[in-house]
Every structure is written in structure tokens, then in C-alpha cells.
Design an enzyme around this catalytic site. Structure first.
Site, mmCIF file in Angstrom:
data_model
loop_
_atom_site.group_PDB
_atom_site.id
_atom_site.type_symbol
_atom_site.label_atom_id
_atom_site.label_comp_id
_atom_site.label_asym_id
_atom_site.label_seq_id
_atom_site.Cartn_x
_atom_site.Cartn_y
_atom_site.Cartn_z
ATOM 1 N N GLU A 121 0.838 -1.210 0.000
ATOM 2 C CA GLU A 121 0.000 0.000 0.000
ATOM 3 C C GLU A 121 0.868 1.253 0.000
ATOM 4 O OE1 GLU A 121 -2.955 -0.438 -0.748
ATOM 5 O OE2 GLU A 121 -3.170 -2.561 -0.228
ATOM 6 N N HIS A 179 1.555 2.181 -3.531
ATOM 7 C CA HIS A 179 0.433 2.958 -4.091
ATOM 8 C C HIS A 179 0.511 4.415 -3.618
ATOM 9 C CE1 HIS A 179 -1.918 -0.139 -6.059
ATOM 10 N NE2 HIS A 179 -2.039 -0.878 -4.973
ATOM 11 N N GLU A 191 -0.788 -0.567 -9.799
ATOM 12 C CA GLU A 191 -0.363 -1.849 -9.243
ATOM 13 C C GLU A 191 1.124 -2.090 -9.519
ATOM 14 O OE1 GLU A 191 -2.807 -2.988 -7.477
ATOM 15 O OE2 GLU A 191 -1.901 -4.876 -6.799
#
Lengths: 499, 499
Positions: free
Chosen positions: A264, A267, A293
Site C-alpha cells: 500500500e 500505491h 499496481e
């Protein structure tokens, strides 16, 4: 003058979306149960305002005026990109009959709870009527918005513009061809990693402190973000100054938090480093699910599961742990965290088999949208595909066709992005190696800044102003090419499993 | 038909306000610094939409149609109350010139940071120009919206409808007359409570667990709320199913968290227990700042600083503490937490002197609005008043006129609510004693449910459908009457200080 008015108009849309983003983050990080129903209505109110603003006569007029030749070429680059995005969105939204769209929003909002219950009871039949309506809408949707070649291309365009069934069939075919035998070799290897030490008690509090340290070393900016917990972890970019990461802590398996947070965090780095000039426009966002991704998977796998990274961080991990690694040398640890093999659940899959899980879903979706199979056939088709690609068969639908939330929300066309992101990540890694040939040394020193900066320079900063294939081409000189991922997996697992 | 459309319309306004509420909670509980500027714009966008909807031709038409005699008396009670609220709001907003209103919003938003810096540097001169403009706006505001009697009445009406300068002068006069000699007696008493044990190390984690236990025993519903930390603690009702409390932990003084949490918990109980039929209307809110404060102060003082409450909870407190109370008997503890005397900072003041701090502010505000003093005179006027009422003089403006945020936000007319809330709380307590004569026994047993139910029955459930004085009259049979508070304070401090 018109340009400025347009910019104010899209800034308002973007402000609404940011509010919706905060409400969504809040719902998923501990909003009290009894307020949720009313909160959903608040989100509904704001979302319908965004829909109205995105399809209004006002925005049509803006686009028309700004598109006039005398004006167009005098516009700021950011405005031009924004007009294009608004046009694209408008063209799609306009073609969907309003009544059907509204019904679909309600349908998918109800379908998610139906799915949750169906999964809980492993009862596909109770979810089937919802999924049939959702598939039905998507079959109509591809006709409304139109497509070239395969019908599924219309859906791909929502998540991965520029990608088509032809490209993906080719890429996924190559992945399959290479990975299936690799899985066999790994499974049969006599050199299976030791893993028992992974599952000892690791206190949440310590995992949290470690997660924060790793995020900081990744150059995640805590003044522009925060770390919270969520049942289903995610990252969300509210604006580049507020990009939040969530994770979850399993005291019996520290990997959930450590690799989940790195994922995460990948991201989040993307969203924190979009050029600020795009704030208040539709360009202030990741360009596609696949490129997004590529960032999370790059950090999770090419950094987080790299041995050199742990040469720096293993001592740190030991500090936070309560003894579980004391008798485990780095090599054993490294092999342990890279254990691989066929499994039933996508989100628990390893680097090697992950793409195969995605291929299962992609082929089923494609067949559904093209009317080659029906919803009622899905459970069997799913299990057959799993057997074909991974050599194992789910014993019930909860661990089979019902495992993912995506279809209940109508996200057809989304799954391929996961595997494409992985392919992109390997391509980016290959390009990065040319600029930073001392990559492993950087990891060994814990000096991750140059890596993050490279990603910002080549990927992050552009937001949605460049399409996924444009980014890829500019950095790597190529289109989608799975051979880098294949080489990487072969090399890595040959080492880990001493093939 | 019109009724239903109107209800949908005000539901939308209320949804916007809920979104603004969540954004506000988020900003004050840890939103990352770098995203704040952009987030403020989001709040601005939504607020200006609320302003537009509250003054639109559409709402004017709704009101006109619903007010027609043939319709009016067929309306649902909730709709009628909502129409009245919308009318009231509209009448005010309409009278403010739009340009001046917008400028004022920007002014107050900038003034808050100017105030923060001025307070930090104890530099009134740097804040003076902001405050002059704010006072200037408020002087014009009272003329725009109109008033009967004293100009300050127009401001009171925003926070405490029904209350006037005449009433408050009388109430505050009596408070002053009674409290000033009480402060003197307490200060001169040879029986000063022991307090050293209050300031020992009390770990945050334990304070948090204790705070949660106390909230639960107060009947705060954690499925409809949550507890977080904030620099300036508050409670916020987003909807009755989501009412959040914040607190802060001082490891050198557990009272900050314990009494702060009980205080905010009192606010939260009010919002959690408004009748659900008011959701989506302007009636789903506390009826006034004063009645709201009556709830928080009732729980903080009449429950939390009551000896019977600690007969139940003192052992619990000892469990969470790390030894600081081991040699302190209940009586010493009780006297310690009720230590009182003149101090400079309002939010650190005790029960006895709190009202005097409010009277200082009220008199200065009234004089300012009536043009009897000017902003430049405030620092000296403040210090003079403090000396007159509390017998102590601030040595700088940070601990004097600059201590509170309220004026920087333009909240003139707000301060009296604090002392009025205290007066109401004592009146409510007196009425409650008649229905629950075993009040102290209930506290002793930790059985707070009947107390909360009583408050819900007589106060909470009505939301904004009854005015403050209506609530007071229905429960106590009286108007505002400070004698209950005066009696309570005299009795309590006579006991604590053995006067």
C-alpha cells in the site's frame, strides 16, 4: 476567461470527489456501525452531484468552447489534458440510460452485502441472481459505449486504457506457458524453505512501529499521510498532501502487515508525488489500475522481498520481534518469506502463482461478457480453471468463485490490471537497473530515496496526463513485455528452491 | 407532494452538513498537515453549496407553499418544525450582503491562524486589525438582522434563542454576587485540599482504557460512536448513529482526560439520543449551545465530581493507575479533585470560578458590540475585569485576552452559553432529584442508566424541536434561575473546604 471558469468548474468536481474519498476512508477505518446507513446516503448525495456536474450542459459548453481551434492551442497543457479526460468521461456517461445507471448503482450497492453473506455461507445460489443482473448490465454496457474487436475491450478501457484482449491474450499466454512448469518444478523441489519461524507471536504494537519505520525508509511522507488499520487494507489519495495507507496486523503472521504495508505504501508514493499542478483536475490521479499496481508490486516484491533489502532490515525486524528470528539466519529467513506454491486464495498467493490466479478470472470474465458462458456455469468453470492452471481444486465456493469482492461491485475488466501491473513492474525494474546499476547496494544501505526518485521522475509525477502505454514506452522503449517478469521469476525461484 | 419534495431538499442540505462534519472531525483528529490547505477548500465548496441551498428560490417557494393555511395544519410535526427553522435561517442569511458575508468567511478563516501566532507570541497588536474587522462586521450584523432592546440580543439569538441581555444581566449579577465572596472564603480557608497525588505519572494507554470504561458506564454507545484524541477536545454528532468523542491525555495530570472525556461524553449522549424521526432535518441537533453545555457540565460536575460517583469508581481508577492513589483515601481524593481558586485560564478553571471567567467575556463583548469600548482597549479592560472578579491580573495577553479561539472565529454571543449551561444543569439536577431521589445511590452502584434515561426523556429526544427556555420550563416549571447553582456551589465548597 472560459479556461478559468472551466478550471473552477472541474476544481469543484474534484473537491466533491475528495470529500467522497474522506468519507470512504472513514467508513473503512472504524466508522461506527450504526451510522453507516445514513453515511451511505451522504456519499450517494455527493456522488450524484458529481454525476450531474460531469454530464451537465455547462460542462458540454465548456468543452465545446475550449475545443474551438482558435482557443485550443492557446490552452495550458493541464487544461487540455483535463478537457480530454472530461470528454472521455462524458462520452461514456452520456451513453448509459440514466434509469439503468441509477438501478445499477443500487444493485451493486445491495449486491455487496449479498456477496458477503453468500461467501460466509459458501452459497453461490443466493448470490447468483445479483451477479446475473450485474453481468447483464455489463453486457449491455459494452454495447452502449461501443468497442473495437472483442467486446471485453470496452471494459478494459475503464481500467487500462490502450490495452486490448489481443495484447492481454498474448501476454497472459506467455506468462502461463512459463509459470505453469515453474510451479511444477518448485512444488517438486526437494529444497523446500523452512517456514515455521514465520508464524510465531509478533505483538501488534511492534508491527505497527516497524511498519512506520519501513514506510519512512521508502520515503513515504508522514506529513502528507497517516497509517491506520482496516479489515481490507488499501491506500487512498485524497490530495497529494493527504495520501493515507491502511494495513492490518496478524500477530501469528507478521508478513500480512509488513508486506501489506509496503504494498500500500507503493500505491501511496505514487499519489504523494503527482505534480501539484494537476491538483483540482481529473489528471491528479494514477493513470490506470495497472500502473498503480506496478508501483505497489514493485515495492512489495522487487524491494520488500529482495534479499539485499533484508540485509539492511533484518536486524531491525529482530529488534521489534520477540525472539522468533534469533536462531534464523538471513538466508533461511529470505527463503522463508519467499515460499511459493499453488494455493486457492488470490490475496494470499505468492509472487510466482499470483498471475495464474488473475488469468483464471480474466478468462472467465471474457467468456461471460462475450456470452460464451453464463453466470450459473461459473462455480464449475472456476474450479476447472483452477485445476487446469494451478493443479488444485477448491472444495467449496467460498474458497472458489465467491472469494473476491470485485464482481459484486460490478468491476468487470479490473482483474487483468493486477497481472499487468506485475508485468509493468518487472519492465520498470529492468529500466531502473540501467540508471541505478547499484540497485542492490542501495537496498543494502537502506538508501531507498534514489529508487523512489526514479519512480517519481518516470511515473508518479505525470498523474493521469500520460496513458499507461505511453509511460511504459517512454521509460522502457517497449510495449507490454512479459519476458522481464518471466526471467525474474525463473531466476528468483531457481535460487530460492535451488532448482 | 410539496411536503415530500421539501423533506428531500432539506435532507440533501443535511447530508452536505454531515459531510462537512466528517471533514471537520478528520481535520481535528490527525489529518496530515500538508493536505489541510486543500481540504479547507473542499469544506469551502460544500459550505457554499449549503449557503446556496439555504437561500435559494427553491427553498423560498417551498416555505411559501407549505405556509399556505390549507396546507400548514396538515403537515407532519417534524416538517412544520423544519419549515420554521429554515425560515429563521433564511431570514438571517438574506439580510447579510453576500459580498460582506464572503469576505467575512475569508477573514475569520485567516484570523484563526493570526490569533494562534499572536497568542504564541503574546502579541495582541498583531491580532488587533483582524479583531477590529470582525467586531466591525458583528456591529453591522446586529443592524442587518435587527434586535429588540440591547444590540447584543441579536447575537445571543444565534446561540441561545429566547435569552436576552436583561435576563443574563440579572442571572450573571446574582452569580457574581454569590460567587465572589465564596471564592474569597475558599481562598482564605485553612483547610486546603491535598493535591500532590494528582500529578504523578499515569500512562496514556491506561487513561484511554479508563476513559472508555467511564463512557460505557455513562451509557455512551460505542456502536454509534468512537473515542479519539485531539489537541482541543470536542464531541461531534454526525448523525445519531455516529457521534464521536475526542479527548487528550496528560500523563502528568489524569484529570484532563477523565473529566474532559466525561464532559464531551455528556455532549455526545445528547446527540446520540435525539429522536431518529428528526434525521435529515435541521431539528436533528442540540437546541442551543447552553442546553448542550448543560449536558456536558451535568455529567462532568454533577456526576463526575460527585463523591458518590467515586465511591464506585475510585477502585477502578486505582486499577488503571500505577500506584499514585495507594495511600490516598477517598475523602482526600474527592477533596483533591475539587480543589478551587482563582486562576487565569478559563478552560483550566474549576466549577466555582468558571462562571466568573464567562462574566468577564460577556461584559466585554456586550460593551464592544454596543460601541462602549474599542478593540484596542481590550487588553487592559480584560485585565481590569479579571482583577475585579477574580482578584488576579494576567501578566501578559497570552494568558489574558488572547487565550480563547472564539473571537478569531467571530463567535460573539457564544460565551454566555457556557455559564447558562451550568445554571441549567443545576436546575435540571434539582428536577431530576425529585424523580430519582436515590440519585447518590445510583452513582454509588455505578447505575447511571436511569440518569441518562431521564435526560433523554426530558432533554435529548427533542433535538431542536423545542427552544431552550421551553425545555427548561417543561422540566423545571421555571425560567432561568441561578439559585440552584448558587446553592449547590455553596454547599459543595463548604464541605470541601470545611467552611
Amino acid at each position: 476567461m472560459v479556461e478559468q471558469q472551466f478550471r473552477e468548474y472541474i476544481k469543484t468536481i474534484s473537491n466533491y470527489q475528495e470529500a467522497i474519498g474522506v468519507l470512504g476512508w472513514d467508513l473503512r477505518t472504524g466508522a461506527p456501525r450504526k451510522g453507516v446507513e445514513q453515511r451511505s446516503e451522504v456519499i450517494g448525495t455527493l456522488s450524484s452531484e458529481v454525476f450531474k456536474m460531469s454530464t451537465s450542459d455547462e460542462i458540454k459548453n465548456f468543452i465545446k468552447k475550449l475545443r474551438e481551434e482558435s482557443t485550443w492551442f492557446q490552452l495550458d497543457e493541464v487544461t487540455r489534458g483535463s478537457v480530454k479526460e472530461c470528454e472521455k468521461e462524458l462520452k461514456k456517461l452520456e451513453k448509459i440510460p440514466e434509469k439503468e445507471f441509477k438501478d445499477y448503482v443500487i444493485l451493486t450497492s445491495n449486491a455487496e452485502s449479498a456477496w458477503e453473506e453468500a461467501k460466509h455461507n459458501s452459497d453461490f445460489a443466493s448470490f447468483q441472481p445479483y451477479l446475473e443482473k450485474i453481468v447483464d448490465f455489463n453486457r449491455k454496457y459494452v454495447e452502449w459505449v461501443g468497442y473495437e474487436g472483442n467486446k471485453y475491450n470496452a471494459l478494459l478501457d475503464d481500467y487500462e486504457p490502450g490495452l486490448t484482449v489481443d495484447i492481454i491474450d498474448d501476454v497472459f499466454g506467455k506468462l502461463r506457458e512459463a509459470i505453469v512448469p515453474l510451479v511444477k518444478a518448485v512444488t517438486e523441489s526437494p529444497n523446500q524453505p523452512k517456514t515455521d519461524f514465520l508464524f510465531e507471536h509478533f505483538p501488534t504494537k511492534n508491527q505497527e512501529a516497524l511498519s512506520k519505520e519501513i514506510l519512512k525508509s521508502m520515503q513515504y511522507d508522514f506529513e502528507a499521510g497517516r497509517l491506520d488499520t482496516a479489515v481490507h487494507p488499501f491506500a487512498t489519495g485524497l490530495n497529494p498532501g493527504d495520501v493515507r495507507v491502511t494495513t492490518k496486523y496478524d500477530e501469528k503472521d507478521f508478513r500480512t502487515a509488513v508486506f501489506g504495508t509496503i504494498h500500500e505504501g507503493g500505491h501511496a508514493l505514487y499519489e504523494q508525488n503527482i505534480d501539484k499542478k494537476y491538483i483540482g483536475t481529473p489528471l491528479c490521479d494514477g493513470t490506470s489500475m495497472g500502473i498503480h499496481e506496478s508501483q505497489s508490486l514493485f515495492w512489495e516484491n522487487f524491494v520488500g522481498r529482495n534479499k539485499a533489502f533484508w540485509e539492511k532490515h533484518y536486524d531491525k525486524l529482530k529488534e521489534y520481534a520477540t525472539g522468533q528470528f534469533d536462531d534464523v539466519d538471513l538466508d533461511t529467513f529470505y527463503r522463508g518469506i519467499n515460499v511459493a506454491g499453488p494455493s486457492l486464495i488470490r490475496i494470499e498467493a505468492d509472487e510466482m502463482t499470483y498471475s495464474l490466479h488473475i488469468i483464471v478470472r480474466y478468462e472467465l470474465e471474457k467468456a461471460l461478457i462475450n456470452g460464451e458462458i453464463e453466470v450459473k456455469d461459473l462455480p464449475k468453470a472456476w474450479n476447472d480453471k483452477m485445476e487446469e492452471l494451478l493443479g488444485i481444486r477448491p472444495s467449496n465456493d467460498a474458497e472458489g468463485v465467491l472469494q473476491d469482492v470485485h464482481w459484486s461491485g460490478g468491476s468487470f475488466g479490473y482483474f487483468p490490471s493486477y497481472a499487468l501491473g506485475y508485468v509493468y513492474a518487472a519492465q520498470l525494474k529492468n529500466a531502473l537497473d540501467k540508471d541505478l546499476p547499484n540497485y542492490d547496494d542501495l537496498l543494502r544501505e537502506g538508501n531507498l530515496a534514489p529508487i523512489k526518485e526514479w519512480m517519481t521522475k518516470h511515473v508518479h509525477q505525470f498523474g493521469k496526463s500520460k496513458e499507461p502505454l505511453e509511460i511504459l514506452k517512454d521509460v522502457t522503449g517497449e510495449g507490454v513485455n512479459p519476458s522481464y517478469l518471466i526471467d525474474y521469476l525463473r531466476e528468483k525461484y531457481s535460487e530460492v528452491y535451488k532448482l
